[in-house]
Scaffold this active site. Structure first.
Site, PDB file in Angstrom:
ATOM      1  N   LYS A  97       8.223  11.489  -2.096  1.00 13.66           N
ATOM      2  CA  LYS A  97       7.399  10.918  -3.029  1.00 13.66           C
ATOM      3  C   LYS A  97       6.368  10.238  -2.004  1.00 13.66           C
ATOM      4  O   LYS A  97       5.681   9.647  -1.943  1.00 13.66           O
ATOM      5  CB  LYS A  97       8.132  10.419  -3.916  1.00 13.66           C
ATOM      6  CG  LYS A  97       7.860   9.190  -4.793  1.00 13.66           C
ATOM      7  CD  LYS A  97       8.468   9.179  -6.296  1.00 13.66           C
ATOM      8  CE  LYS A  97      10.070   8.331  -5.522  1.00 13.66           C
ATOM      9  NZ  LYS A  97       9.660   7.113  -5.057  1.00 13.66           N
ATOM     10  N   ARG A 113       2.022   7.894   1.373  1.00  9.74           N
ATOM     11  CA  ARG A 113       1.288   7.680   2.668  1.00  9.74           C
ATOM     12  C   ARG A 113      -0.060   8.430   3.017  1.00  9.74           C
ATOM     13  O   ARG A 113      -1.052   8.057   3.455  1.00  9.74           O
ATOM     14  CB  ARG A 113       3.185   7.615   3.605  1.00  9.74           C
ATOM     15  CG  ARG A 113       3.783   6.809   3.518  1.00  9.74           C
ATOM     16  CD  ARG A 113       4.961   7.023   4.159  1.00  9.74           C
ATOM     17  NE  ARG A 113       6.001   5.605   4.370  1.00  9.74           N
ATOM     18  CZ  ARG A 113       7.069   5.394   3.739  1.00  9.74           C
ATOM     19  NH1 ARG A 113       6.450   5.827   1.864  1.00  9.74           N
ATOM     20  NH2 ARG A 113       7.063   4.344   3.054  1.00  9.74           N
ATOM     21  N   GLY A 161       7.548   0.344  -6.749  1.00 14.16           N
ATOM     22  CA  GLY A 161       7.440  -0.400  -5.105  1.00 14.16           C
ATOM     23  C   GLY A 161       6.681   0.242  -4.838  1.00 14.16           C
ATOM     24  O   GLY A 161       6.277  -0.657  -3.452  1.00 14.16           O
ATOM     25  N   ARG A 192      11.236  -7.186  -9.591  1.00 18.52           N
ATOM     26  CA  ARG A 192      11.594  -6.741  -7.846  1.00 18.52           C
ATOM     27  C   ARG A 192      11.379  -7.565  -6.998  1.00 18.52           C
ATOM     28  O   ARG A 192       9.460  -8.101  -6.982  1.00 18.52           O
ATOM     29  CB  ARG A 192      10.999  -5.087  -7.815  1.00 18.52           C
ATOM     30  CG  ARG A 192      12.306  -4.051  -8.769  1.00 18.52           C
ATOM     31  CD  ARG A 192      10.955  -2.864  -8.828  1.00 18.52           C
ATOM     32  NE  ARG A 192      12.188  -2.341  -7.081  1.00 18.52           N
ATOM     33  CZ  ARG A 192      12.068  -1.037  -6.959  1.00 18.52           C
ATOM     34  NH1 ARG A 192      11.528   0.023  -7.756  1.00 18.52           N
ATOM     35  NH2 ARG A 192      12.827  -1.073  -5.366  1.00 18.52           N
ATOM     36  N   SER A 214      14.680  -2.196   5.409  1.00 20.59           N
ATOM     37  CA  SER A 214      13.486  -1.347   3.373  1.00 20.59           C
ATOM     38  C   SER A 214      12.263  -0.880   4.902  1.00 20.59           C
ATOM     39  O   SER A 214      11.304  -1.554   5.460  1.00 20.59           O
ATOM     40  CB  SER A 214      13.093  -2.502   3.208  1.00 20.59           C
ATOM     41  OG  SER A 214      11.949  -1.806   2.715  1.00 20.59           O
ATOM     42  N   GLN A 245       9.549   0.565   2.809  1.00 24.01           N
ATOM     43  CA  GLN A 245       8.286  -0.478   1.953  1.00 24.01           C
ATOM     44  C   GLN A 245       7.860  -1.929   2.892  1.00 24.01           C
ATOM     45  O   GLN A 245       7.104  -1.733   3.417  1.00 24.01           O
ATOM     46  CB  GLN A 245       8.691  -1.029   1.100  1.00 24.01           C
ATOM     47  CG  GLN A 245       9.155   1.141  -0.417  1.00 24.01           C
ATOM     48  CD  GLN A 245       9.463   0.296  -1.033  1.00 24.01           C
ATOM     49  OE1 GLN A 245      10.020  -0.655  -1.936  1.00 24.01           O
ATOM     50  NE2 GLN A 245       9.427   1.541  -1.518  1.00 24.01           N
ATOM     51  N   ASP A 279      18.451   6.443  -1.828  1.00 20.50           N
ATOM     52  CA  ASP A 279      18.731   7.001  -3.106  1.00 20.50           C
ATOM     53  C   ASP A 279      18.940   7.979  -3.797  1.00 20.50           C
ATOM     54  O   ASP A 279      18.502   8.273  -4.810  1.00 20.50           O
ATOM     55  CB  ASP A 279      16.540   7.543  -2.931  1.00 20.50           C
ATOM     56  CG  ASP A 279      15.906   5.914  -2.458  1.00 20.50           C
ATOM     57  OD1 ASP A 279      16.140   5.079  -2.891  1.00 20.50           O
ATOM     58  OD2 ASP A 279      15.063   6.467  -2.640  1.00 20.50           O
ATOM     59  N   LYS A 289      16.543  -1.867  -7.103  1.00 14.80           N
ATOM     60  CA  LYS A 289      15.630  -0.703  -6.901  1.00 14.80           C
ATOM     61  C   LYS A 289      15.035  -0.604  -8.363  1.00 14.80           C
ATOM     62  O   LYS A 289      15.309  -1.606  -9.155  1.00 14.80           O
ATOM     63  CB  LYS A 289      16.229   0.843  -7.057  1.00 14.80           C
ATOM     64  CG  LYS A 289      17.186   0.631  -5.444  1.00 14.80           C
ATOM     65  CD  LYS A 289      15.839   0.957  -4.629  1.00 14.80           C
ATOM     66  CE  LYS A 289      16.323   0.535  -3.009  1.00 14.80           C
ATOM     67  NZ  LYS A 289      15.394   0.464  -2.080  1.00 14.80           N
TER      68      LYS A 289
END
Ligand code: S3P
Length: 428
Positions: free
Chosen positions: A21, A26, A93, A121, A166, A168, A314, A341
């Site tokens: 994922k 990306r 997210g 979030r 993180s 992200q 995760d 999450k």
């Protein structure tokens, strides 16, 4: 949809899992910003990554999907167009946070939103550094909750120490850094997944990595690439744990991404006594890949804490299931991120495993699990969270009788085909 899982005898056979994922998101984003065409094979056609495609199409990117590949016609670093509608990131997210980075450097405005879970979030961790680079944000609670309006600007580079590990957050800053006038640096407290760094380098960006410090040189052209997405270890995790905790199991999962910033689950399970072999280990399009053979055994409890947490973040819901099936105590610490999450995963996994008879206590930043209690099937909730639904399915394989998972459609967020793969492996 309700999913009913029966206690099984064993898991046997060979499968592959869908594309990663994080890497799929990306690949389309960088493809859109590159000059020339990007061809992506084994792209994850699940709801999250389709949200990314939808948002990019709304900004004028030509993306075609066929049965075996996704083709992105790159628009170059400055080629995105203002969307005439709100960009809906759904449950994702990664879509929201990485796009905030890209949109910060555009000469237009955008509005981003998401579903009920995503609108809860934290986004302030993203809009704060991007604001320091020069972008302007408007949204609830000081632009810390979606919906958020972004006015892109000419960006200046920053040196940013992130408060949490993180990927992200790191990626949002690096993507904004592509548009900044100079070198943008991100320093993390522990290393998070490094797919952005690897892929940016492949697309021709000037990236430097020194431990937990990553930098990117701005305003350099990216060039379209061919990307082969490896199988998602976070999806494989459900079958790895299932085979590890059901005695007599013997499964092989082929072509799984084994990036060390993602493979913490294998280290923890081996420490717990799991029998896992890696075969055919190789590097494919800049990412390590291999086949995993997992055989059932009796696991023992362990401690999961510190720098390994971002490398298995995760996988914690399904690791909690492994701990409930193991002998002895497992202590999970330093995992407060789980509370923000897709659901509060500490609370969700504790509440649902207790329903099956597990001895599990919630801590502010983790869980204490006294394993080895007899598990009995029950009716479980998914909390609208794909990974909770799949983790509880795995628990159902070792609980006597039947386990029902309510609102299990949510599995399609990351793993359409999960129930079919499970059916292929399970021996009743
Ligand atoms: C992701 C990073 C992780 C992870 C998420 C995907 C990514 O989130 O939990 O599922 O693709 O960068 P954080 O960056 O919030 O830790």
């Amino acid at each position: 949809m309700e999913l009913t899982i029966k206690q099984c005898k064993s898991l046997e056979g060979h499968i592959t899992v869908p594309g990663d994922k994080s890497i799929s998101h990306r690949a389309v984003m960088l493809g859109a910003l590159a000059s020339g065409r990007t061809i992506i094979t084994n792209f994850l056609k699940a709801e999250d990554c389709l949200s990314t495609i939808k948002c990019l199409r709304a900004m004028g990117v030509d993306i075609t999907e066929s049965s075996d590949k996704v083709t992105v016609e790159g628009r170059g670093l400055y080629g995105l167009k203002e969307s005439c509608d709100i960009l809906d990131c759904g449950n994702s997210g990664t879509t929201a946070r990485l796009l905030l980075g890209i949109l910060s450097g555009q000469h237009f405005s955008s509005v981003l939103t998401g579903d009920k879970s995503l609108r809860r979030r934290p986004m302030g961790r993203i809009t704060c550094p991007l604001g320091q680079m020069g972008a302007v944000f408007i949204g609830r609670k000081d632009a810390s909750l979606l919906p958020i309006a972004v006015q892109g600007r000419n960006l200046k580079p920053i040196y940013y120490k992130t408060p949490v590990a993180s990927a992200q957050l790191k990626s949002a800053i690096l993507l904004a850094g592509l548009f900044a006038s100079g070198k943008t640096v991100v320093e993390e407290p522990a290393k998070s997944r490094d797919h952005s760094e690897r892929m940016l380098r492949r697309f021709g960006a000037e990236i430097e990595v020194d431990g937990c410090v990553v930098s990117v040189q701005g305003q350099r052209e990216l060039r379209g690439q061919t990307v082969k997405v490896p199988g998602d270890i976070s999806s494989a995790a459900f079958f790895i744990v299932a085979a590890a905790i059901v005695p007599g199991s013997d499964i092989t999962i082929k072509d799984v991404g084994l990036n060390p910033t993602r493979s913490g689950i294998l280290e923890v399970l081996r420490e717990m006594g799991a029998d896992i072999d890696i075969n055919n280990y190789r590097l494919d399009t800049g990412e390590p890949v291999g086949d995993l053979r997992v055989r059932g055994s009796t696991l023992k409890g362990t401690v999961i804490e510190g720098d390994i947490i971002p490398r298995l973040i995760d996988e914690i819901p399904v690791l909690a299931v492994a701990a409930a099936a193991a002998q002895g105590q497992t202590v999970l610490k330093d995992a407060a991120e789980l509370r923000v999450k897709e659901s509060d995963r500490i609370s969700a996994v504790a509440k649902e495993l207790v329903k099956l008879g597990a001895d599990i206590q919630e801590q502010p930043d983790g869980l204490i699990i006294n394993g080895g209690k007899k598990l009995t099937g029950a009716v479980c909730q998914s909390y609208g969270d794909h990974r909770i639904a799949m983790a509880m399915s795995v628990a159902g394989l070792v609980a006597s009788g039947k386990t029902v998972i309510k609102n299990a459609d949510v599995i399609n967020i990351s793993f359409p085909g999960f129930t079919d793969a499970l059916k292929m492996l399970v021996v009743e």
